[in-house]
Motif scaffolding. Structure first.
Motif, PDB file in Angstrom:
ATOM      1  N   UNK A 152       0.964  -1.223  -0.079  1.00  0.00           N
ATOM      2  CA  UNK A 152       0.066   0.040   0.039  1.00  0.00           C
ATOM      3  C   UNK A 152       1.030   1.453   0.034  1.00  0.00           C
ATOM      4  N   UNK A 153       0.466   2.256  -0.693  1.00  0.00           N
ATOM      5  CA  UNK A 153       1.145   3.392  -0.697  1.00  0.00           C
ATOM      6  C   UNK A 153       2.066   3.625  -1.988  1.00  0.00           C
ATOM      7  N   UNK A 154       2.539   2.673  -2.855  1.00  0.00           N
ATOM      8  CA  UNK A 154       3.042   2.467  -4.017  1.00  0.00           C
ATOM      9  C   UNK A 154       2.181   2.769  -5.058  1.00  0.00           C
ATOM     10  N   UNK A 155       2.675   2.831  -6.373  1.00  0.00           N
ATOM     11  CA  UNK A 155       1.687   2.714  -7.422  1.00  0.00           C
ATOM     12  C   UNK A 155       2.623   2.253  -8.672  1.00  0.00           C
ATOM     13  N   UNK A 156       2.098   2.087  -9.851  1.00  0.00           N
ATOM     14  CA  UNK A 156       2.638   1.287 -10.870  1.00  0.00           C
ATOM     15  C   UNK A 156       3.524   2.680 -11.590  1.00  0.00           C
ATOM     16  N   UNK A 157       4.689   2.606 -11.335  1.00  0.00           N
ATOM     17  CA  UNK A 157       5.373   3.972 -11.974  1.00  0.00           C
ATOM     18  C   UNK A 157       5.465   3.946 -13.624  1.00  0.00           C
ATOM     19  N   UNK A 158       5.486   2.579 -14.063  1.00  0.00           N
ATOM     20  CA  UNK A 158       5.613   2.595 -15.334  1.00  0.00           C
ATOM     21  C   UNK A 158       4.510   2.868 -16.204  1.00  0.00           C
ATOM     22  N   UNK A 159       3.203   2.626 -15.622  1.00  0.00           N
ATOM     23  CA  UNK A 159       2.045   3.122 -16.235  1.00  0.00           C
ATOM     24  C   UNK A 159       1.839   4.590 -16.097  1.00  0.00           C
ATOM     25  N   UNK A 163      -6.158  17.448 -15.525  1.00  0.00           N
ATOM     26  CA  UNK A 163      -6.454  16.438 -15.908  1.00  0.00           C
ATOM     27  C   UNK A 163      -5.327  15.643 -14.941  1.00  0.00           C
ATOM     28  N   UNK A 164      -4.003  15.870 -15.178  1.00  0.00           N
ATOM     29  CA  UNK A 164      -3.246  15.281 -14.296  1.00  0.00           C
ATOM     30  C   UNK A 164      -3.306  15.614 -12.892  1.00  0.00           C
ATOM     31  N   UNK A 165      -3.469  16.674 -12.351  1.00  0.00           N
ATOM     32  CA  UNK A 165      -3.974  17.086 -11.110  1.00  0.00           C
ATOM     33  C   UNK A 165      -5.017  15.939 -10.721  1.00  0.00           C
ATOM     34  N   UNK A 166      -6.173  16.037 -11.317  1.00  0.00           N
ATOM     35  CA  UNK A 166      -7.248  15.202 -11.104  1.00  0.00           C
ATOM     36  C   UNK A 166      -6.715  13.606 -10.995  1.00  0.00           C
ATOM     37  N   UNK A 167      -6.045  13.179 -11.849  1.00  0.00           N
ATOM     38  CA  UNK A 167      -5.332  12.108 -11.912  1.00  0.00           C
ATOM     39  C   UNK A 167      -4.525  11.405 -10.493  1.00  0.00           C
ATOM     40  N   UNK A 168      -3.643  12.423  -9.938  1.00  0.00           N
ATOM     41  CA  UNK A 168      -2.852  12.290  -9.110  1.00  0.00           C
ATOM     42  C   UNK A 168      -3.484  12.199  -7.669  1.00  0.00           C
ATOM     43  N   UNK A 169      -4.774  13.214  -7.652  1.00  0.00           N
ATOM     44  CA  UNK A 169      -5.710  13.143  -6.578  1.00  0.00           C
ATOM     45  C   UNK A 169      -6.446  11.774  -6.586  1.00  0.00           C
ATOM     46  N   UNK A 170      -7.081  11.379  -7.678  1.00  0.00           N
ATOM     47  CA  UNK A 170      -7.929  10.094  -7.640  1.00  0.00           C
ATOM     48  C   UNK A 170      -7.088   9.128  -7.258  1.00  0.00           C
ATOM     49  N   UNK A 229     -13.234  17.632 -22.058  1.00  0.00           N
ATOM     50  CA  UNK A 229     -13.871  16.620 -21.549  1.00  0.00           C
ATOM     51  C   UNK A 229     -13.242  15.408 -21.617  1.00  0.00           C
ATOM     52  N   UNK A 230     -12.806  15.120 -22.804  1.00  0.00           N
ATOM     53  CA  UNK A 230     -12.242  13.918 -23.103  1.00  0.00           C
ATOM     54  C   UNK A 230     -10.878  13.593 -22.417  1.00  0.00           C
ATOM     55  N   UNK A 231     -10.183  14.650 -22.367  1.00  0.00           N
ATOM     56  CA  UNK A 231      -8.718  14.705 -21.704  1.00  0.00           C
ATOM     57  C   UNK A 231      -8.857  14.580 -20.381  1.00  0.00           C
ATOM     58  N   UNK A 232      -9.639  15.297 -19.769  1.00  0.00           N
ATOM     59  CA  UNK A 232      -9.720  15.337 -18.237  1.00  0.00           C
ATOM     60  C   UNK A 232     -10.323  13.798 -17.757  1.00  0.00           C
ATOM     61  N   UNK A 233     -11.602  13.559 -18.633  1.00  0.00           N
ATOM     62  CA  UNK A 233     -12.134  12.221 -17.917  1.00  0.00           C
ATOM     63  C   UNK A 233     -11.106  11.249 -18.276  1.00  0.00           C
ATOM     64  N   UNK A 234     -10.278  11.377 -19.413  1.00  0.00           N
ATOM     65  CA  UNK A 234      -9.445   9.915 -19.562  1.00  0.00           C
ATOM     66  C   UNK A 234      -8.150  10.024 -18.698  1.00  0.00           C
ATOM     67  N   UNK A 235      -7.732  11.421 -18.128  1.00  0.00           N
ATOM     68  CA  UNK A 235      -6.780  11.267 -17.033  1.00  0.00           C
ATOM     69  C   UNK A 235      -7.452  10.894 -15.635  1.00  0.00           C
ATOM     70  N   UNK A 236      -8.477  11.179 -15.473  1.00  0.00           N
ATOM     71  CA  UNK A 236      -9.244  10.621 -14.270  1.00  0.00           C
ATOM     72  C   UNK A 236      -9.246   9.140 -14.115  1.00  0.00           C
ATOM     73  N   UNK A 268      -7.365   7.115 -15.734  1.00  0.00           N
ATOM     74  CA  UNK A 268      -5.755   6.726 -15.358  1.00  0.00           C
ATOM     75  C   UNK A 268      -5.685   6.791 -14.109  1.00  0.00           C
ATOM     76  N   UNK A 269      -6.403   7.832 -13.159  1.00  0.00           N
ATOM     77  CA  UNK A 269      -5.905   7.673 -11.795  1.00  0.00           C
ATOM     78  C   UNK A 269      -6.525   6.757 -11.122  1.00  0.00           C
ATOM     79  N   UNK A 270      -7.901   6.142 -11.567  1.00  0.00           N
ATOM     80  CA  UNK A 270      -8.388   5.293 -10.895  1.00  0.00           C
ATOM     81  C   UNK A 270      -7.544   3.652 -11.170  1.00  0.00           C
TER      82      UNK A 270
END
Length: 400
Positions: free
Chosen positions: A34-41, A86-93, A376-383, A385-387
């Motif tokens: 827990x706490x890590x994430x897939x860096x490659x992705x 979108x990147x901010x949303x991804x990092x938060x999500x 819309x497409x880019x922000x939702x797509x990056x969100x 990716x955050x999931x």
């Protein structure tokens, strides 16, 4: 005395059985990270965003200059802002435990349905299609929200009813009931490309979720009949039927309906092996319509050539591969289905976009993920990716 010896032997035998049935020491050293994430992705996502922005600027500045009073930076400046959001949303999500979406699956679906109804009711700036909701300060496509909501709902359903997925009710009827109003509302816009993409994502999730092959084959046949009806049945075919005819012979109407496809093929063939050079495209100078959007891959082929196009496709292939790796390593079925559905969206959408610009399939107006202009497409797509990153953060298994 005899009873004592017998009891002692029984106790020793029980200990031996427990010892033999216990997991090996190596297995005990494996735990949930827990706490890590897939860096490659994450790195692959960021590379695609950066390359997408660079190519969008190259493909759009001529059109932007023409449409926005000499402002060559309109498209790229807006896309860059959306990329940052979108990147901010991804990092938060990615910090949120993905199990949260279990609780909001039905709410997200119901809310997305309401948005699809509103887009048909509210005034539209486009007389031929109603796909956007304009709030004045921001506009967005409800279909992008619905894609995300359906993945959550289907993952929720499969994780709860995995053992019953071979049954008609759980394996097919549920998906049909949920999809029916979505398909109808999408076709009323009309938004054929979004409809095809949603149905394809649903098919992948049904297949991976365990739907019996007979029900799955039946669903594919029904979907094919719906698409055929939209194309060929009088009254329904005015929108899609003409695109089907142009797909078969774009040169039958070279100055109107076939113009975009023909110019796309010219751009691709002009690129050759190594391309004409970055920024040196000729088709983007108002020859190729929507060069900044649905047909940006044609400009990639023209400027970077076959080699550059293959490298872009390879980036997408690596992202899809890594997404499925994350799905395979998920600690529960809900995480697996979330990662599968969201990864499948990127893969299917990329395939369909490239198939359209190469005239392999009829022109359906589908965008290229991370590259085509669209907030819309880019922000939702990056969100999304955050999931997927949240699944990797909470579910990866590795040795201590």
């Amino acid at each position: 005395m005899t009873r004592g010896r017998t009891a002692a032997r029984a106790t020793e035998k029980t200990r031996t059985i427990k010892k033999l049935s216990a997991p090996p020491a190596a297995a005990n050293s494996v735990k949930t990270r827990r706490g890590g994430f897939d860096i490659t992705f994450l790195v692959l996502v960021l590379i695609l965003v950066v390359v997408g922005l660079v190519m969008l600027f190259s493909a759009s500045y001529a059109t932007s200059y023409d449409r926005y009073d000499g402002n060559s930076f309109y498209y790229i400046s807006n896309q860059a802002k959306n990329a940052v959001l979108g990147i901010i949303a991804m990092l938060l999500i990615m910090q949120i435990d993905y199990h949260f979406y279990h609780k909001v699956a039905w709410l997200a679906y119901a809310g997305s349905l309401v948005l699809l109804v509103l887009v048909l009711v509210l005034p539209s700036s486009n007389p031929n299609a109603a796909r956007w909701i304009d709030l004045g300060f921001v506009s967005f496509q409800p279909s992008e929200v619905m894609k995300f909501a359906l993945v959550i709902l289907f993952a929720h359903h499969v994780s709860l009813h995995y053992k019953e997925m071979k049954r008609f009710k759980e394996g097919l009827l549920f998906f049909g009931v949920v999809l029916a109003p979505v398909v109808v509302l999408m076709l009323l816009q009309p938004h054929l490309s979004g409809t095809v993409l949603i149905m394809a994502i649903s098919a992948v999730m049904m297949f991976v979720g365990g739907t019996d092959w007979r029900w799955f084959a039946g669903a594919i046949i029904v979907a094919a009949l719906i698409v055929a009806a939209v194309i060929f049945v009088p009254g329904l075919s005015s929108y899609a039927g003409s695109r089907f005819e142009i797909w078969l012979d774009p040169f039958s109407d070279p100055t109107d309906k076939g113009f975009q496809t023909i110019q796309s093929l010219y751009a691709i063939s002009s690129g050759g092996l190594m391309g004409v050079g970055f920024g040196a495209s000729r088709q983007k100078y108002l020859w190729l319509p929507e060069s900044q959007n649905d047909f940006i891959f044609s400009i990639i082929c023209e400027e970077l050539g076959f080699v550059g196009a293959v490298l872009v496709v390879l980036l997408f292939a690596l992202l899809v591969w890594r997404g499925f790796v994350i799905a395979a390593r998920a600690k529960d079925r809900f995480g697996t289905m979330l990662a599968v559905g969201l990864t499948a969206q990127v893969g299917i959408q990329t395939f369909l976009n490239i198939a359209v610009v190469t005239n392999t399939v009829p022109n359906t107006g589908i965008s290229l993920p991370f590259f085509s202009f669209g907030g819309t497409s880019l922000i939702m797509l990056l969100a999304s990716m955050g999931v997927i990153l949240s699944v990797s953060r909470n579910a990866n298994l590795e040795k201590e």
